[in-house]
Design a protein around this motif. Sequence first.
Motif, PDB file in Angstrom:
ATOM      1  N   UNK A  22       0.857  -1.181   0.000  1.00 53.99           N
ATOM      2  CA  UNK A  22       0.000   0.000   0.000  1.00 53.99           C
ATOM      3  C   UNK A  22       0.896   1.235   0.000  1.00 53.99           C
ATOM      4  N   UNK A  23       0.684   2.129  -0.974  1.00 54.83           N
ATOM      5  CA  UNK A  23       1.411   3.394  -1.053  1.00 54.83           C
ATOM      6  C   UNK A  23       0.384   4.500  -1.216  1.00 54.83           C
ATOM      7  N   UNK A  24       0.330   5.409  -0.234  1.00 53.03           N
ATOM      8  CA  UNK A  24      -0.642   6.499  -0.253  1.00 53.03           C
ATOM      9  C   UNK A  24       0.121   7.816  -0.131  1.00 53.03           C
ATOM     10  N   UNK A  69       6.190   8.692 -11.818  1.00 53.42           N
ATOM     11  CA  UNK A  69       7.426   8.052 -12.267  1.00 53.42           C
ATOM     12  C   UNK A  69       7.156   6.781 -13.072  1.00 53.42           C
ATOM     13  N   UNK A  70       7.889   6.632 -14.150  1.00 50.72           N
ATOM     14  CA  UNK A  70       7.686   5.478 -15.018  1.00 50.72           C
ATOM     15  C   UNK A  70       8.196   4.185 -14.387  1.00 50.72           C
ATOM     16  N   UNK A  71       8.950   4.311 -13.309  1.00 47.50           N
ATOM     17  CA  UNK A  71       9.390   3.111 -12.601  1.00 47.50           C
ATOM     18  C   UNK A  71       8.261   2.432 -11.858  1.00 47.50           C
ATOM     19  N   UNK A  72       7.060   3.024 -11.854  1.00 52.04           N
ATOM     20  CA  UNK A  72       5.937   2.458 -11.105  1.00 52.04           C
ATOM     21  C   UNK A  72       5.642   1.022 -11.533  1.00 52.04           C
ATOM     22  N   UNK A  73       5.928   0.682 -12.777  1.00 53.89           N
ATOM     23  CA  UNK A  73       5.649  -0.674 -13.244  1.00 53.89           C
ATOM     24  C   UNK A  73       6.450  -1.740 -12.539  1.00 53.89           C
ATOM     25  N   UNK A  74       7.575  -1.366 -11.913  1.00 55.46           N
ATOM     26  CA  UNK A  74       8.395  -2.349 -11.212  1.00 55.46           C
ATOM     27  C   UNK A  74       7.738  -2.833  -9.919  1.00 55.46           C
ATOM     28  N   UNK A  75       6.653  -2.198  -9.511  1.00 61.22           N
ATOM     29  CA  UNK A  75       5.968  -2.585  -8.279  1.00 61.22           C
ATOM     30  C   UNK A  75       4.880  -3.625  -8.540  1.00 61.22           C
ATOM     31  N   UNK A  76       4.835  -4.163  -9.743  1.00 60.99           N
ATOM     32  CA  UNK A  76       3.722  -5.038 -10.124  1.00 60.99           C
ATOM     33  C   UNK A  76       3.593  -6.266  -9.234  1.00 60.99           C
ATOM     34  N   UNK A  77       4.683  -6.801  -8.739  1.00 62.68           N
ATOM     35  CA  UNK A  77       4.616  -8.041  -7.969  1.00 62.68           C
ATOM     36  C   UNK A  77       4.062  -7.849  -6.562  1.00 62.68           C
ATOM     37  N   UNK A  78       4.147  -6.636  -6.026  1.00 63.75           N
ATOM     38  CA  UNK A  78       3.794  -6.439  -4.618  1.00 63.75           C
ATOM     39  C   UNK A  78       2.672  -5.447  -4.389  1.00 63.75           C
ATOM     40  N   UNK A  79       2.514  -4.449  -5.262  1.00 62.58           N
ATOM     41  CA  UNK A  79       1.611  -3.341  -4.957  1.00 62.58           C
ATOM     42  C   UNK A  79       0.148  -3.756  -5.067  1.00 62.58           C
ATOM     43  N   UNK A  80      -0.615  -3.453  -4.021  1.00 62.54           N
ATOM     44  CA  UNK A  80      -2.050  -3.733  -3.998  1.00 62.54           C
ATOM     45  C   UNK A  80      -2.863  -2.453  -4.160  1.00 62.54           C
ATOM     46  N   UNK A 128      -2.687  -5.107  -8.742  1.00 62.55           N
ATOM     47  CA  UNK A 128      -3.262  -4.056  -7.903  1.00 62.55           C
ATOM     48  C   UNK A 128      -4.779  -4.119  -7.936  1.00 62.55           C
ATOM     49  N   UNK A 129      -5.378  -3.773  -6.814  1.00 60.71           N
ATOM     50  CA  UNK A 129      -6.839  -3.755  -6.713  1.00 60.71           C
ATOM     51  C   UNK A 129      -7.400  -2.339  -6.660  1.00 60.71           C
ATOM     52  N   UNK A 130      -6.587  -1.368  -6.240  1.00 61.32           N
ATOM     53  CA  UNK A 130      -7.046   0.021  -6.134  1.00 61.32           C
ATOM     54  C   UNK A 130      -6.008   0.933  -6.767  1.00 61.32           C
ATOM     55  N   UNK A 169      -4.149   4.830 -20.717  1.00 56.28           N
ATOM     56  CA  UNK A 169      -3.239   3.835 -21.291  1.00 56.28           C
ATOM     57  C   UNK A 169      -4.012   2.628 -21.810  1.00 56.28           C
ATOM     58  N   UNK A 170      -3.607   2.136 -22.957  1.00 53.43           N
ATOM     59  CA  UNK A 170      -4.286   0.982 -23.539  1.00 53.43           C
ATOM     60  C   UNK A 170      -4.131  -0.265 -22.674  1.00 53.43           C
ATOM     61  N   UNK A 171      -3.045  -0.345 -21.928  1.00 53.50           N
ATOM     62  CA  UNK A 171      -2.784  -1.535 -21.131  1.00 53.50           C
ATOM     63  C   UNK A 171      -3.686  -1.709 -19.934  1.00 53.50           C
ATOM     64  N   UNK A 172      -4.553  -0.731 -19.645  1.00 54.06           N
ATOM     65  CA  UNK A 172      -5.468  -0.887 -18.504  1.00 54.06           C
ATOM     66  C   UNK A 172      -6.325  -2.144 -18.626  1.00 54.06           C
ATOM     67  N   UNK A 173      -6.554  -2.601 -19.844  1.00 51.95           N
ATOM     68  CA  UNK A 173      -7.398  -3.781 -20.043  1.00 51.95           C
ATOM     69  C   UNK A 173      -6.746  -5.036 -19.475  1.00 51.95           C
ATOM     70  N   UNK A 174      -5.470  -4.980 -19.123  1.00 52.01           N
ATOM     71  CA  UNK A 174      -4.764  -6.144 -18.563  1.00 52.01           C
ATOM     72  C   UNK A 174      -4.823  -6.192 -17.040  1.00 52.01           C
ATOM     73  N   UNK A 175      -5.396  -5.174 -16.399  1.00 54.00           N
ATOM     74  CA  UNK A 175      -5.430  -5.124 -14.938  1.00 54.00           C
ATOM     75  C   UNK A 175      -6.647  -5.898 -14.438  1.00 54.00           C
ATOM     76  N   UNK A 176      -6.546  -7.207 -14.520  1.00 58.13           N
ATOM     77  CA  UNK A 176      -7.703  -8.066 -14.285  1.00 58.13           C
ATOM     78  C   UNK A 176      -8.100  -8.143 -12.813  1.00 58.13           C
ATOM     79  N   UNK A 177      -7.257  -7.696 -11.895  1.00 58.78           N
ATOM     80  CA  UNK A 177      -7.618  -7.716 -10.471  1.00 58.78           C
ATOM     81  C   UNK A 177      -8.101  -6.368  -9.968  1.00 58.78           C
ATOM     82  N   UNK A 178      -8.176  -5.392 -10.838  1.00 58.41           N
ATOM     83  CA  UNK A 178      -8.531  -4.042 -10.419  1.00 58.41           C
ATOM     84  C   UNK A 178      -9.987  -3.987  -9.973  1.00 58.41           C
ATOM     85  N   UNK A 179     -10.202  -3.467  -8.766  1.00 57.40           N
ATOM     86  CA  UNK A 179     -11.550  -3.326  -8.222  1.00 57.40           C
ATOM     87  C   UNK A 179     -12.030  -1.878  -8.234  1.00 57.40           C
ATOM     88  N   UNK A 180     -11.133  -0.950  -7.970  1.00 58.16           N
ATOM     89  CA  UNK A 180     -11.511   0.460  -7.924  1.00 58.16           C
ATOM     90  C   UNK A 180     -10.511   1.252  -8.764  1.00 58.16           C
TER      91      UNK A 180
END
Length: 591
Positions: free
Chosen positions: A246-248, A259-270, A293-295, A308-319
């Motif tokens: 969780x990063x708020x 930052x474009x490095x945000x993609x490196x958080x894919x394994x852990x960020x919820x 990520x869920x939120x 971004x076109x890649x949003x369609x790949x965020x299959x766990x996104x809830x909000x």
Amino acid sequence: MEAAVVRLRRCRNGSLVLVYLAAILLAATAAAALSDAEASDIARRQLLSLREGDGDLPDDFEFDIHVDVTFANERLRRAYVALQAWRRAMYSDPKNFTGGWVGADVCSYFGVTCVPALDDANTTVVAGIDLNGGDIAGYLPAELGMLTDIAFFHINSNRFCGIIPKSFSRLTLLHELDVSNNRFVGGFPDVVLQIPVLKYLDLRFNDFDGTLPPHLFDKDLDAIFVNSNRFVGFIPENFGNSTATVVVLANNAFIGCIPRSVGRMADTLDELMLLNNRLDGCIPPELAELVNSTVVDVSGNALVGTLPEGLVNMIRLEQLDVSRNQLAGAVAENVCKLPALANFSFAHNFFSVEAEACVPSEDSPVALDDSGNCLDGGRPGQKPLPECALVLAHPVDCRTNVCSKMPAPPAKKVPRPPDVSPHPLPPAPSPENQPPKKSPAPQPVSPQPSPPPSVKSPPAPAPAPAPISSPPPLIKSPPPPVPVSSPPPLLKSPPPPVSMSLPPPSVKSPPPLPPRSPPAPVKSPPPPPPVSSPPPPVPVRSPPPPPPSPISSPPHHHHLHRRHLRSSSCHQSWRSSMRRHRRLCSKDTKR
């Protein structure tokens, strides 16, 4: 008549009750409120109390404390000293949380948790402090650094002021630090980054200011809450190094790109909460790489361009909330049909097209909000046409936007020259600073010009007094400056650096200066005077070593505090490294 009197008495009694309730509410409000002057006075008292300027404890601090109380062990004695110092630093305790902090039995104090020590099951220690919601006014004394056995320190929703003292770096077992909803001030408390095993950091709803230190995102944290402060500046570029779930960062004044490095958080960020800042530019395509990520909430910024076109790949996104920005273009159907999506707001932007699945309806399984856009088809609550025209007439191309442009295609790979290259590539130095790499070899009868061993070799003297220019270089490089013409017929070497004159060539050639970059080039031995020496061998060009590989923290899979926590309002490239290294090597060689 009597009935009227009874009714009047009831009204009067009701009024009295209302007045009494109002007085209680005013008293409670007065207790909860803390003026800026009072907060400043408490902070000043804290600074006056600190023995060290930054709030650390002297190494011999414990030996100056005398306590006339017997304790079960030395660790409880240290805890007693710390807690009593803290109680003296409290100026208001309306709920009387610390009224029973008296005597040697610190484990009986309200809000204090004791357990057997990790290193000795027979020794009882203070393992945690929890004074959440106490509405206590005061400050944190440096003596709290003596609580070296605590694993959690929770004081949210109080009125503590001042700073977090440097002595907190001594809390080597602290996993959870929650100082949210207080009146702490100053820059980001760097001391929290010195707590070795800290996992949960909550600084929200305070008055911290300044920029975020990059080291915050290199630390192995599980939760980062810094929302609702006064932080400013850019989000550090190593943002994606964080292992937090969780990063708020909401409700601050951050500017610039996500930052474009945000993609490196894919394994852990919820959960990622960046709402209500001043971020601008396009949403980077790397944000859509957060497939676990869920939120994601980036609302209330100044983001432009398209989704971004890649949003369609965020299959766990809830909000997903991108509202209150300046986004335009279309809202794709696949985004609105993400399998886990429950809430999606793209309101108050400049979207002009939305898929049928993105239109809000009572039958939709997703709570959608498309108000305040530029949608056709009679959608209610849209922006006026003139306001839409101003933005839609100048669409932003995210392929060229500084926050989201795609990296340039790699240039064609130029094959490296062999280890021994007859024509080195460093740029030509000025003539007065150029060391003589190769002096002309003397001849026994008459001096002859030696062939140029490198591109930028000065012309050699000829037997006749007429000047002879150097042959054109084999590699296209700028011509030598005018002063580097043939020297006068006095048979002197070209002017060396730092006014060191070389011996005349009729005696012998000076050995070339060894370059500084390892490995050194092959030196040519001085030729014997009676025999003409062949031209010296060409120096060996050592290829630059490969650049260091980028270091990134390993993905963090240990979720110690998997809580659903929210805010209340809510490379450098390899090629550039090579070029820089080559320039450095070239400079060293020319020395």
